[in-house]
Design an enzyme around this catalytic site. Structure first.
Site, PDB file in Angstrom:
ATOM      1  N   LYS A  78      33.345  -5.697 -19.722  1.00 13.09           N
ATOM      2  CA  LYS A  78      34.282  -5.430 -17.793  1.00 13.09           C
ATOM      3  C   LYS A  78      35.439  -4.642 -18.794  1.00 13.09           C
ATOM      4  O   LYS A  78      36.023  -5.411 -19.477  1.00 13.09           O
ATOM      5  CB  LYS A  78      33.821  -6.647 -16.926  1.00 13.09           C
ATOM      6  CG  LYS A  78      33.075  -6.017 -15.732  1.00 13.09           C
ATOM      7  CD  LYS A  78      32.848  -5.526 -15.067  1.00 13.09           C
ATOM      8  CE  LYS A  78      32.298  -5.299 -14.053  1.00 13.09           C
ATOM      9  NZ  LYS A  78      31.268  -5.563 -13.357  1.00 13.09           N
ATOM     10  N   GLY A 178      22.813  -6.314   3.926  1.00  9.67           N
ATOM     11  CA  GLY A 178      23.463  -5.862   3.629  1.00  9.67           C
ATOM     12  C   GLY A 178      22.277  -4.035   3.451  1.00  9.67           C
ATOM     13  O   GLY A 178      21.505  -3.994   2.481  1.00  9.67           O
ATOM     14  N   GLY A 180      23.574  -1.049   2.529  1.00  4.50           N
ATOM     15  CA  GLY A 180      23.582  -0.178   1.888  1.00  4.50           C
ATOM     16  C   GLY A 180      22.896   0.800   0.938  1.00  4.50           C
ATOM     17  O   GLY A 180      22.211   0.837   0.760  1.00  4.50           O
ATOM     18  N   LYS A 181      24.111   0.778  -0.485  1.00  4.71           N
ATOM     19  CA  LYS A 181      23.508   2.120  -1.141  1.00  4.71           C
ATOM     20  C   LYS A 181      21.687   1.597  -1.712  1.00  4.71           C
ATOM     21  O   LYS A 181      20.820   1.619  -1.816  1.00  4.71           O
ATOM     22  CB  LYS A 181      24.122   2.230  -2.235  1.00  4.71           C
ATOM     23  CG  LYS A 181      25.371   3.318  -2.139  1.00  4.71           C
ATOM     24  CD  LYS A 181      26.324   3.981  -3.247  1.00  4.71           C
ATOM     25  CE  LYS A 181      26.578   2.807  -4.020  1.00  4.71           C
ATOM     26  NZ  LYS A 181      27.745   2.135  -3.106  1.00  4.71           N
ATOM     27  N   VAL A 182      21.842  -0.015  -1.939  1.00  5.48           N
ATOM     28  CA  VAL A 182      21.648  -0.867  -2.476  1.00  5.48           C
ATOM     29  C   VAL A 182      20.605  -0.449  -1.715  1.00  5.48           C
ATOM     30  O   VAL A 182      18.720  -0.701  -1.944  1.00  5.48           O
ATOM     31  CB  VAL A 182      21.411  -2.028  -3.723  1.00  5.48           C
ATOM     32  CG1 VAL A 182      20.209  -2.406  -4.344  1.00  5.48           C
ATOM     33  CG2 VAL A 182      21.663  -1.614  -4.696  1.00  5.48           C
ATOM     34  N   GLY A 183      20.468  -1.627  -0.742  1.00  6.64           N
ATOM     35  CA  GLY A 183      20.112  -2.293   0.463  1.00  6.64           C
ATOM     36  C   GLY A 183      18.536  -0.757   0.835  1.00  6.64           C
ATOM     37  O   GLY A 183      17.073  -0.984   1.387  1.00  6.64           O
TER      38      GLY A 183
HETATM   39  P1  NAD Z   1      27.217  -0.863  -0.959  1.00  9.51           P
HETATM   40  O1  NAD Z   1      29.043  -1.303  -0.399  1.00  9.51           O
HETATM   41  O2  NAD Z   1      26.752   0.563  -0.871  1.00  9.51           O
HETATM   42  O3  NAD Z   1      26.141  -1.617   0.460  1.00  9.51           O
HETATM   43  C1  NAD Z   1      27.526  -2.969   1.019  1.00  9.51           C
HETATM   44  C2  NAD Z   1      26.883  -2.845   2.030  1.00  9.51           C
HETATM   45  O4  NAD Z   1      26.978  -4.153   2.704  1.00  9.51           O
HETATM   46  C3  NAD Z   1      27.043  -1.933   3.136  1.00  9.51           C
HETATM   47  O5  NAD Z   1      26.580  -1.247   4.234  1.00  9.51           O
HETATM   48  C4  NAD Z   1      28.250  -3.075   4.027  1.00  9.51           C
HETATM   49  O6  NAD Z   1      29.248  -2.605   5.272  1.00  9.51           O
HETATM   50  C5  NAD Z   1      27.636  -4.002   3.972  1.00  9.51           C
HETATM   51  N1  NAD Z   1      28.687  -5.609   4.238  1.00  9.51           N
HETATM   52  C6  NAD Z   1      29.895  -5.457   4.171  1.00  9.51           C
HETATM   53  N2  NAD Z   1      29.897  -7.044   4.056  1.00  9.51           N
HETATM   54  C7  NAD Z   1      29.027  -7.496   4.713  1.00  9.51           C
HETATM   55  C8  NAD Z   1      28.822  -8.586   5.523  1.00  9.51           C
HETATM   56  N3  NAD Z   1      29.480  -9.688   5.879  1.00  9.51           N
HETATM   57  N4  NAD Z   1      27.240  -9.046   6.482  1.00  9.51           N
HETATM   58  C9  NAD Z   1      26.091  -7.151   6.205  1.00  9.51           C
HETATM   59  N5  NAD Z   1      26.425  -6.307   5.652  1.00  9.51           N
HETATM   60  C10 NAD Z   1      27.906  -6.226   5.384  1.00  9.51           C
HETATM   61  O7  NAD Z   1      26.995  -1.293  -2.061  1.00  9.51           O
HETATM   62  P2  NAD Z   1      25.789  -1.722  -3.402  1.00  9.51           P
HETATM   63  O8  NAD Z   1      25.794  -0.445  -4.141  1.00  9.51           O
HETATM   64  O9  NAD Z   1      24.904  -1.144  -1.934  1.00  9.51           O
HETATM   65  O10 NAD Z   1      26.110  -2.916  -3.660  1.00  9.51           O
HETATM   66  C11 NAD Z   1      25.073  -3.887  -2.055  1.00  9.51           C
HETATM   67  C12 NAD Z   1      25.881  -5.254  -3.949  1.00  9.51           C
HETATM   68  O11 NAD Z   1      24.414  -5.424  -5.399  1.00  9.51           O
HETATM   69  C13 NAD Z   1      26.656  -5.262  -4.018  1.00  9.51           C
HETATM   70  O12 NAD Z   1      26.721  -7.063  -4.745  1.00  9.51           O
HETATM   71  C14 NAD Z   1      26.874  -4.990  -5.506  1.00  9.51           C
HETATM   72  O13 NAD Z   1      27.658  -5.397  -6.379  1.00  9.51           O
HETATM   73  C15 NAD Z   1      25.334  -5.515  -5.781  1.00  9.51           C
HETATM   74  N6  NAD Z   1      25.233  -4.333  -6.761  1.00  9.51           N
HETATM   75  C16 NAD Z   1      24.844  -2.741  -6.960  1.00  9.51           C
HETATM   76  C17 NAD Z   1      24.053  -2.436  -7.947  1.00  9.51           C
HETATM   77  C18 NAD Z   1      24.599  -1.118  -8.183  1.00  9.51           C
HETATM   78  O14 NAD Z   1      23.817  -0.218  -8.735  1.00  9.51           O
HETATM   79  N7  NAD Z   1      24.841  -0.338  -6.371  1.00  9.51           N
HETATM   80  C19 NAD Z   1      23.717  -2.810  -9.583  1.00  9.51           C
HETATM   81  C20 NAD Z   1      23.880  -4.215  -9.615  1.00  9.51           C
HETATM   82  C21 NAD Z   1      24.638  -5.345  -8.301  1.00  9.51           C
END
Ligand code: NAD
Length: 354
Positions: A78, A178, A180-183
């Site tokens: 990393k 959450g 976000g992108k993954v959710g």
């Molecule tokens: P993202 O930033 O697109 O989404 C995160 C979401 O969580 C946002 O909509 C944000 O508003 C929300 N959020 C933040 N704090 C919050 C809280 N206290 N309560 C409720 N919601 C809250 O990120 P992502 O890419 O969707 O990733 C989500 C998680 O998955 C992260 O922890 C990331 O490290 C992990 N992850 C992501 C990937 C990937 O490919 N994107 C891969 C492995 C792990």
């Protein structure tokens, strides 16, 4: 935090500085036993150099375990760039960083993480070939959240089968924190499979998106309301530390499987979950879809091949939960042991002279 004094086990830690662009980066290679160390670059305004180093060492170690358990021929590493990306991120800084990555000759391969995006990887790629997570136009895999969500869904199916005898999510109540992108991708898989989804996020935009695209999803105002409502499965998909001394005692779910990295606030919390009869599926197992997606870029990206590989998260989760039960250990420990065993057994083969 000292690499030698605390015996962190890292193979190599490299400090990189370019005063003209303001670049201050640290690249950590935990292990190359299984292949080049793959892991993203976090661009973050750490308060101190110590904090940046600590994060780097933890994150690079985590990637070695994740890549091993995902069955990849890749070690773990990393990088962190110390600074506020909104203030200092420039083409020149990213390219300077790319040159340092290149100087490692492929021992480390970078990708996106917090504070770095697909467009940044395209810039870094102008200085080094050792970069993934580029845009599709540049031969990259694009947005890794697509297969991250698919992998979480596969892990969840295996956990559902372990808990209730069938992998189908039909009729299960799943709480997603959450959106976000993954959710967002995860919610679609769940709804398509017949789950009843309840969701929360702190962002208004996330709420609007959910109401527009998935009116069938129940919305709650905050995570406490979500986790105290009656759930079958809880999917933390926001930030790390979701499972802590405040949340676990009130968590009303049988299974936890979500995308967020570092969900356990401290190692002891795994035992608290188990004592409450809650099955925790290790985060780094179920969220490996993203790294599997970008790793596929190394041989020329093929989405279907990457998806097939991500679908194996279902099999690995089944195997891991059975092993944990069989040995009477926590799934998190079983995951660590499986990852360590593969690093030792497969890694050893490189000592055979060919
Ligand atoms: P993202 O930033 O697109 O989404 C995160 C979401 O969580 C946002 O909509 C944000 O508003 C929300 N959020 C933040 N704090 C919050 C809280 N206290 N309560 C409720 N919601 C809250 O990120 P992502 O890419 O969707 O990733 C989500 C998680 O998955 C992260 O922890 C990331 O490290 C992990 N992850 C992501 C990937 C990937 O490919 N994107 C891969 C492995 C792990």
């Amino acid at each position: 935090m000292g690499v030698f004094t605390e015996d962190t086990g890292h193979e190599q830690v490299v400090f990189c500085q370019d005063k003209a662009t303001g670049l201050r980066a640290i690249i950590g290679i935990y292990s190359t036993a299984l292949g080049p160390a793959l892991g993203g670059t976090r661009f973050y305004p750490y308060a101190t150099e110590d904090e940046a180093t600590h994060d780097l060492l933890e994150l690079s170690r985590g990637m070695a375990y994740k890549n091993s358990l995902a069955g990849l021929d890749l070690g773990g590493g990393k990088a962190v760039i110390w600074g506020d990306p909104d203030q200092i991120k420039t083409e020149a800084l990213l390219r300077a960083y790319g040159r340092f990555v290149h100087s490692l000759g492929g021992r480390y391969i970078t990708a996106c993480d917090v504070g770095t995006f697909v467009a940044d990887m395209d810039i870094i790629a102008r200085e080094t070939t050792w970069v993934t997570g580029r845009s599709e136009q540049h031969g990259g895999a694009g947005d890794s959240s697509v297969l991250t969500a698919y992998g979480v869904f596969q892990g969840m199916r295996a956990a559902t089968e372990h808990a209730w005898g069938t992998p189908s999510l039909k009729g299960r109540r799943v709480g997603v924190a959450g959106i976000g992108k993954v959710g967002r991708h995860l919610v679609k898989h769940l709804v398509d499979d017949g789950a009843s989804v309840v969701a929360t996020d702190i962002s208004e935009k996330a709420m609007e998106w959910t109401r527009t695209h998935h009116p069938e999803v129940e919305w709650v105002d905050d995570t406490t309301k979500l986790i105290t409502s009656e759930l079958d499965i809880y999917a933390p998909c926001a930030l790390g530390g979701a499972l802590n001394d405040e949340t676990v005692p009130v968590l009303n779910a049988k299974v936890v499987a979500g995308a967020a990295n570092n969900q356990l606030a401290h190692p002891g919390i795994g035992k608290v979950l188990a004592d409450r009869g809650i099955m925790y599926v290790p985060d780094y197992l179920v969220n490996a879809g993203g790294v599997i997606q970008v790793a596929d870029e190394i041989d020329g990206f093929n989405f279907e091949r990457a998806k097939l590989r991500v679908s194996k998260i279902y099999d690995t989760t089944r195997e891991l939960l059975a092993k944990a039960d069989g040995e009477g250990i926590l799934p998190a420990l079983a995951a660590d042991r499986m990852a360590e065993r593969r690093m030792a057994e497969v890694g050893r083969l490189r000592s055979i002279r060919v």
